[in-house]
Motif scaffolding. Sequence first.
Motif, short mmCIF file in Angstrom:
data_model
loop_
_atom_site.label_atom_id
_atom_site.label_comp_id
_atom_site.label_asym_id
_atom_site.label_seq_id
_atom_site.Cartn_x
_atom_site.Cartn_y
_atom_site.Cartn_z
N SER A 127 -7.66 22.66 26.60
CA SER A 127 -6.51 22.17 25.83
C SER A 127 -6.62 20.67 25.58
O SER A 127 -5.76 20.08 24.93
CB SER A 127 -5.22 22.46 26.58
N LEU A 128 -7.68 20.02 26.09
CA LEU A 128 -7.78 18.57 26.00
C LEU A 128 -7.90 18.07 24.56
O LEU A 128 -7.44 16.98 24.24
CB LEU A 128 -8.97 18.07 26.83
N VAL A 129 -8.51 18.89 23.70
CA VAL A 129 -8.63 18.49 22.29
C VAL A 129 -7.25 18.53 21.63
O VAL A 129 -6.81 17.55 21.01
CB VAL A 129 -9.62 19.41 21.54
N ARG A 130 -6.57 19.64 21.75
CA ARG A 130 -5.27 19.77 21.09
C ARG A 130 -4.25 18.79 21.66
O ARG A 130 -3.35 18.32 20.93
CB ARG A 130 -4.75 21.20 21.24
N ASN A 131 -4.40 18.45 22.92
CA ASN A 131 -3.48 17.48 23.53
C ASN A 131 -3.83 16.04 23.17
O ASN A 131 -3.15 15.11 23.62
CB ASN A 131 -3.48 17.64 25.05
N GLY A 132 -4.90 15.85 22.38
CA GLY A 132 -5.26 14.52 21.92
C GLY A 132 -5.94 13.65 22.96
O GLY A 132 -5.94 12.42 22.84
N LEU A 133 -6.53 14.27 23.97
CA LEU A 133 -7.14 13.51 25.06
C LEU A 133 -8.64 13.32 24.89
O LEU A 133 -9.21 12.35 25.41
CB LEU A 133 -6.84 14.18 26.41
N ILE A 134 -9.31 14.24 24.21
CA ILE A 134 -10.74 14.07 23.92
C ILE A 134 -10.97 14.32 22.43
O ILE A 134 -10.17 15.00 21.77
CB ILE A 134 -11.65 15.00 24.76
N HIS A 135 -12.08 13.77 21.92
CA HIS A 135 -12.38 13.89 20.50
C HIS A 135 -12.93 15.28 20.18
O HIS A 135 -13.82 15.79 20.86
CB HIS A 135 -13.40 12.83 20.09
N ARG A 136 -12.40 15.87 19.11
CA ARG A 136 -12.79 17.21 18.69
C ARG A 136 -14.28 17.30 18.39
O ARG A 136 -14.96 18.23 18.81
CB ARG A 136 -11.97 17.62 17.47
N ASP A 137 -14.83 16.32 17.65
CA ASP A 137 -16.22 16.42 17.23
C ASP A 137 -17.17 16.35 18.42
O ASP A 137 -18.19 17.05 18.46
CB ASP A 137 -16.56 15.33 16.20
#
Length: 328
Positions: A207-217
């Motif tokens: 969930s770290l991507v959706r939560n804005g904590l890590i970069h999606r790419d």
Amino acid sequence: MREQGSAVAWVESPLQLLCAVEARHAGVIGPDTRVVTRGRLPGLGVTRAELDALDLPPGLRIEAAEAGMPRPGRHAAWVLGDAFSGRLQLTSLTAFPSRMVLVDDGLATIRLLELLTAGLGAPLLRARAEARPTRRALGVAAGIRLRAAARAGRLTVFTALPVPAGLAAAVRGLGAELITHDFAWLRSQPARSHPRPPESTVVLGTSLVRNGLIHRDRYLAWLFALEGPLAYYPHRREDPGDLAAVRDHPGVTVYDAGVPVEMTLRDLRPGQRVLSLPSTAVTSLRVLLGARGVPVETVDVPDDWWTPSASVSLRSHLQMFAHERASP
């Protein structure tokens, strides 16, 4: 403590629901246990259906909420998952159960224990919460209430997480009972509804991507560079667009069961492995799969993956159990 009376559990996530069942199996709560799930959450509905098909502990019944959060009576134990919920904290100020039992709600459980042992003024607020004064005051009041229950011998923490020794001593120093478990009930149940995947490498979604904590790419580039074939088990809060990209990638098979991975992956065998970014599931799967010889590996998050929203303290908290083994 072996409980003989009645209990009411309020759960808002599949993991909380599973841990409430484990608490009943362990005898931490009594044989007359009513587990109420928050309404209109698809993951909870699917998990409840899965549990109903298994051999539930005697005296336990699971139902969906019809009139909101139930209020426990004075002679009933109250089982709680998310102690950071403002709604639950408000209810706790006017509820007088015989005892309160905290069950796991992911790594937030450890933060909760840290705040409870930090002193009377520490408010019970989520790690990323920017609280208004009124919300902060509610968090302070809820903390006072839980600490008072601990001093009176009426607070139990039931967890599968490896609580650091110093923190465990501080929790017990408050007067709370700290009980660890290893998913004994779940391990006793057949896994026929979720046969193990044929792929040798299983990747847990995040969930770290959706939560804005890590970069999606960064995350997707890492995932797609892994040697396949891969079995991918999504996190329940993953972005549908990200999941579509994963599903379309050659060599990756998405298994979207909608229930906790503790339930879907407990039948893995030697020769398979699990990869995951930091998550509670790493710890619980180590408990479940360690005796089977299945490695559960945490991927260290490189510095350039993190976004500015991820503070240094939050990063440290998320990765605190990356290389830990579950306590006995």
